[in-house]
Design a protein around this motif. Structure first.
Motif, PDB file in Angstrom:
ATOM      1  N   ARG A   6      -0.727  37.283   9.385  1.00 60.15           N
ATOM      2  CA  ARG A   6       0.689  37.138   9.695  1.00 60.15           C
ATOM      3  C   ARG A   6       0.937  37.481  11.158  1.00 60.15           C
ATOM      4  O   ARG A   6       0.174  38.212  11.777  1.00 60.15           O
ATOM      5  CB  ARG A   6       1.556  37.991   8.783  1.00 60.15           C
ATOM      6  CG  ARG A   6       1.394  39.488   8.980  1.00 60.15           C
ATOM      7  CD  ARG A   6       2.073  40.246   7.838  1.00 60.15           C
ATOM      8  NE  ARG A   6       2.084  41.667   8.066  1.00 60.15           N
ATOM      9  CZ  ARG A   6       1.048  42.492   7.939  1.00 60.15           C
ATOM     10  NH1 ARG A   6      -0.130  42.006   7.615  1.00 60.15           N
ATOM     11  NH2 ARG A   6       1.169  43.773   8.165  1.00 60.15           N
ATOM     12  N   LEU A   7       2.050  36.952  11.696  1.00 57.15           N
ATOM     13  CA  LEU A   7       2.504  37.235  13.051  1.00 57.15           C
ATOM     14  C   LEU A   7       3.880  37.850  12.969  1.00 57.15           C
ATOM     15  O   LEU A   7       4.779  37.291  12.330  1.00 57.15           O
ATOM     16  CB  LEU A   7       2.557  35.949  13.878  1.00 57.15           C
ATOM     17  CG  LEU A   7       3.242  36.062  15.242  1.00 57.15           C
ATOM     18  CD1 LEU A   7       2.420  36.937  16.196  1.00 57.15           C
ATOM     19  CD2 LEU A   7       3.480  34.685  15.844  1.00 57.15           C
ATOM     20  N   THR A   8       4.039  39.012  13.611  1.00 55.45           N
ATOM     21  CA  THR A   8       5.333  39.685  13.643  1.00 55.45           C
ATOM     22  C   THR A   8       5.674  40.041  15.088  1.00 55.45           C
ATOM     23  O   THR A   8       4.820  40.036  15.970  1.00 55.45           O
ATOM     24  CB  THR A   8       5.327  40.966  12.782  1.00 55.45           C
ATOM     25  OG1 THR A   8       4.282  41.829  13.249  1.00 55.45           O
ATOM     26  CG2 THR A   8       5.118  40.642  11.312  1.00 55.45           C
ATOM     27  N   THR A   9       6.934  40.380  15.310  1.00 54.52           N
ATOM     28  CA  THR A   9       7.398  40.803  16.630  1.00 54.52           C
ATOM     29  C   THR A   9       8.552  41.772  16.469  1.00 54.52           C
ATOM     30  O   THR A   9       9.147  41.895  15.386  1.00 54.52           O
ATOM     31  CB  THR A   9       7.828  39.588  17.486  1.00 54.52           C
ATOM     32  OG1 THR A   9       8.059  40.021  18.832  1.00 54.52           O
ATOM     33  CG2 THR A   9       9.094  38.932  16.950  1.00 54.52           C
ATOM     34  N   VAL A  41      -0.516  29.831   4.641  1.00 53.99           N
ATOM     35  CA  VAL A  41      -1.266  28.635   5.023  1.00 53.99           C
ATOM     36  C   VAL A  41      -0.924  28.169   6.434  1.00 53.99           C
ATOM     37  O   VAL A  41      -1.706  27.446   7.061  1.00 53.99           O
ATOM     38  CB  VAL A  41      -1.056  27.479   4.015  1.00 53.99           C
ATOM     39  CG1 VAL A  41      -1.600  27.845   2.648  1.00 53.99           C
ATOM     40  CG2 VAL A  41       0.393  27.075   3.946  1.00 53.99           C
ATOM     41  N   ASP A  42       0.232  28.559   6.962  1.00 49.91           N
ATOM     42  CA  ASP A  42       0.629  28.175   8.319  1.00 49.91           C
ATOM     43  C   ASP A  42      -0.056  29.022   9.384  1.00 49.91           C
ATOM     44  O   ASP A  42      -0.046  28.677  10.560  1.00 49.91           O
ATOM     45  CB  ASP A  42       2.144  28.283   8.490  1.00 49.91           C
ATOM     46  CG  ASP A  42       2.888  27.299   7.612  1.00 49.91           C
ATOM     47  OD1 ASP A  42       2.374  26.176   7.426  1.00 49.91           O
ATOM     48  OD2 ASP A  42       3.967  27.650   7.118  1.00 49.91           O
ATOM     49  N   ALA A  45      -7.529  33.284  13.925  1.00 48.81           N
ATOM     50  CA  ALA A  45      -7.135  33.450  12.525  1.00 48.81           C
ATOM     51  C   ALA A  45      -8.012  34.432  11.763  1.00 48.81           C
ATOM     52  O   ALA A  45      -7.659  34.835  10.655  1.00 48.81           O
ATOM     53  CB  ALA A  45      -7.107  32.100  11.811  1.00 48.81           C
ATOM     54  N   GLU A  46      -9.138  34.822  12.347  1.00 51.97           N
ATOM     55  CA  GLU A  46      -9.963  35.812  11.664  1.00 51.97           C
ATOM     56  C   GLU A  46      -9.276  37.180  11.624  1.00 51.97           C
ATOM     57  O   GLU A  46      -9.635  38.042  10.839  1.00 51.97           O
ATOM     58  CB  GLU A  46     -11.325  35.962  12.357  1.00 51.97           C
ATOM     59  CG  GLU A  46     -12.215  34.734  12.261  1.00 51.97           C
ATOM     60  CD  GLU A  46     -11.898  33.718  13.355  1.00 51.97           C
ATOM     61  OE1 GLU A  46     -11.708  34.107  14.522  1.00 51.97           O
ATOM     62  OE2 GLU A  46     -11.837  32.526  13.024  1.00 51.97           O
TER      63      GLU A  46
END
Length: 117
Positions: free
Chosen positions: A3-6, A54-55, A95-96
């Motif tokens: 996941r990507l957060t900010t 999946v994104d 993505a790893e």
């Protein structure tokens, strides 16, 4: 799953940057593909990850933060044009890695970022 957060912190006022428009783009050569938009909450964070499941894949991404609009809404007098209006951060994701956290520390005349945890 990755996941990507900010989150955004306002160094000028010593508080979270709330109600800041955030846009996430995937960079494909010279083309930008809009992936997600969000508005920071009262803690300066987005309510959900900007990218997950999946994104979430390797690639080059760009976060855009509407810092000028945020400071104008707070009543800060900015010159026209503002020194910082839209803060653009371009970075790569492998993505790893499970989690990328990309925080932003802003003021009307500076910003900094780092890969957080």
């Amino acid at each position: 799953m990755g996941r990507l957060t900010t989150h955004v912190l306002d160094a000028a006022h010593g508080c979270p940057g709330s109600a800041i428009q955030v846009e996430l783009y995937r960079v494909e050569g010279t083309r930008l593909e809009l992936v997600a938009t969000a508005l920071t909450n009262s803690d300066g964070r987005c309510d959900a990850p900007l990218l997950q499941g999946v994104d979430y894949c390797s690639g080059v991404y760009q976060l855009q933060f509407s810092a000028g609009d945020y400071y104008r809404a707070r009543g800060v007098q900015l010159p026209e044009p503002a020194f910082l209006d839209v803060v653009v951060l371009r970075f790569g994701i492998s993505a790893e890695q499970d989690h990328y956290h990309v925080p932003l520390l802003i003021s009307p005349y500076s910003y900094s970022t780092y890969r957080g945890s």
